[in-house]
Enzyme design. Structure first.
Site, PDB file in Angstrom:
ATOM      1  N   GLU A 150     -37.770  47.953  28.213  1.00 12.11           N
ATOM      2  CA  GLU A 150     -36.733  47.501  29.149  1.00 12.11           C
ATOM      3  C   GLU A 150     -37.284  47.351  30.558  1.00 12.11           C
ATOM      4  OE1 GLU A 150     -33.064  49.697  29.203  1.00 12.11           O
ATOM      5  OE2 GLU A 150     -32.033  48.045  30.225  1.00 12.11           O
ATOM      6  N   GLU A 244     -23.682  46.751  28.186  1.00 10.76           N
ATOM      7  CA  GLU A 244     -23.931  48.141  28.547  1.00 10.76           C
ATOM      8  C   GLU A 244     -23.050  48.504  29.755  1.00 10.76           C
ATOM      9  OE1 GLU A 244     -27.966  50.809  29.232  1.00 10.76           O
ATOM     10  OE2 GLU A 244     -27.838  48.841  30.102  1.00 10.76           O
TER      11      GLU A 244
HETATM   12 MN    MN Z   1     -30.001  48.425  30.146  1.00 11.99          MN
END
Ligand code: MN
Length: 289
Positions: A150, A244
């Site tokens: 990420e 998210e």
């Molecule tokens: Mn994230």
């Protein structure tokens, strides 16, 4: 493309029972539920198998996400810390295999959130991280697991802050089960252009987190969703897209994500569900049509 949500929208802690969220995600219209790797690693095998069965029953794909804590930092110059991180990730991947989870993203190449009271030795940490991620990728490979790294903003980590750095990093790792993971929230801070970032990442993209600039559910803010969708279509992206959202204060989640005001418009449980179901429909229209 498959659309999912992270479980933590409804929770104040990371390590909770994910079981009820599988059917909930399905009922709200999602294809994927993303769970916290932290909670999974220490779950007994029978509970892990129960998650797998429930996901199969509900037609839900499970994915995992984790920001490794500081004492499990796989980019650490301290070899013991690095080894502890590797061992933890391997244990987690054993559980993932049992749960039929074939994808894990997040800060699995370093630790999160970064502690800036410590000195930053980026080049050293990068080299150590690459060595660690190769080892993890080789362990993941026979399990059919893909690792997605990420890309996060500078306030949370320093190794991979934009798509260009992420792509270079993944190319240097040189394993076909290691991919780039982008997140619209972080991109909004670091990228010149959403479109260019996605198109330049191209086939290296393996997972995509979405949320508004303040982490509300997609559709409630000013994120350029059409531009993002167009770029994803141009690179032929057919992978996972997971929202998210973080809108509630409190607990370990509120504190780690720095939610210091109510971003839910004082929503009760039912309104939270309605909001995210509406966002799911919005995402399917934007990304999948
Ligand atoms: Mn994230």
């Amino acid at each position: 493309m498959k659309i999912g949500t992270y479980f933590a929208y409804w929770e104040k802690e990371w390590d909770v029972d994910f079981f009820p969220y599988i059917s909930k995600a399905a009922e709200l219209g999602f294809d994927i539920l993303e769970i916290s790797g932290g909670g999974l690693a220490d779950l007994p095998d029978d509970k892990v198998l129960a998650l797998r069965k429930e996901a199969e029953r509900c037609g839900i794909m499970l994915t995992a996400c984790i920001g490794l804590p500081k004492d499990l930092d796989v980019s650490s110059e301290n070899e013991e810390t690095r080894q502890n991180g590797i061992a933890y990730m391997k244990r987690l991947m054993d559980k993932m295999e049992l749960a039929n989870i074939r994808q894990i993203g997040g800060i699995i190449y370093a630790y999160w959130p970064v502690d800036y009271s410590l000195p930053v030795h980026k080049e050293t940490a990068r080299a150590i991280s690459i060595r660690s991620v190769r080892e993890l990728a080789d362990y993941a490979k026979p399990k059919g697991i893909t690792l997605t790294l990420e890309t996060v903003n500078r306030f949370e980590q320093y190794l991979i802050n934009d798509a260009a750095e992420a792509t270079r990093f993944v190319k240097d790792i040189d394993r076909d089960n290691v991919k780039v993971m982008l997140d619209s929230f972080h991109m909004n801070i670091e990228e010149d252009s959403f479109y260019d970032a996605i198109v330049n990442t191209g086939s290296y993209l393996g997972h995509f987190h979405i949320g508004e600039a303040n982490r509300k559910v997609p559709g409630k803010g000013r994120m350029p969703w059409k531009e993002i969708s167009q770029a994803l279509h141009e690179i032929g992206y057919d992978g996972t897209i997971v929202m998210e959202p973080f809108v509630c204060m409190g607990g370990g989640v509120g504190s780690d994500i720095k939610v210091w005001r109510d971003l839910s418009d004082h929503a009760d449980a039912r309104k939270l569900d309605e909001d995210i179901a509406q966002s799911c429909r919005f995402c399917k229209e934007v990304f999948c049509s």
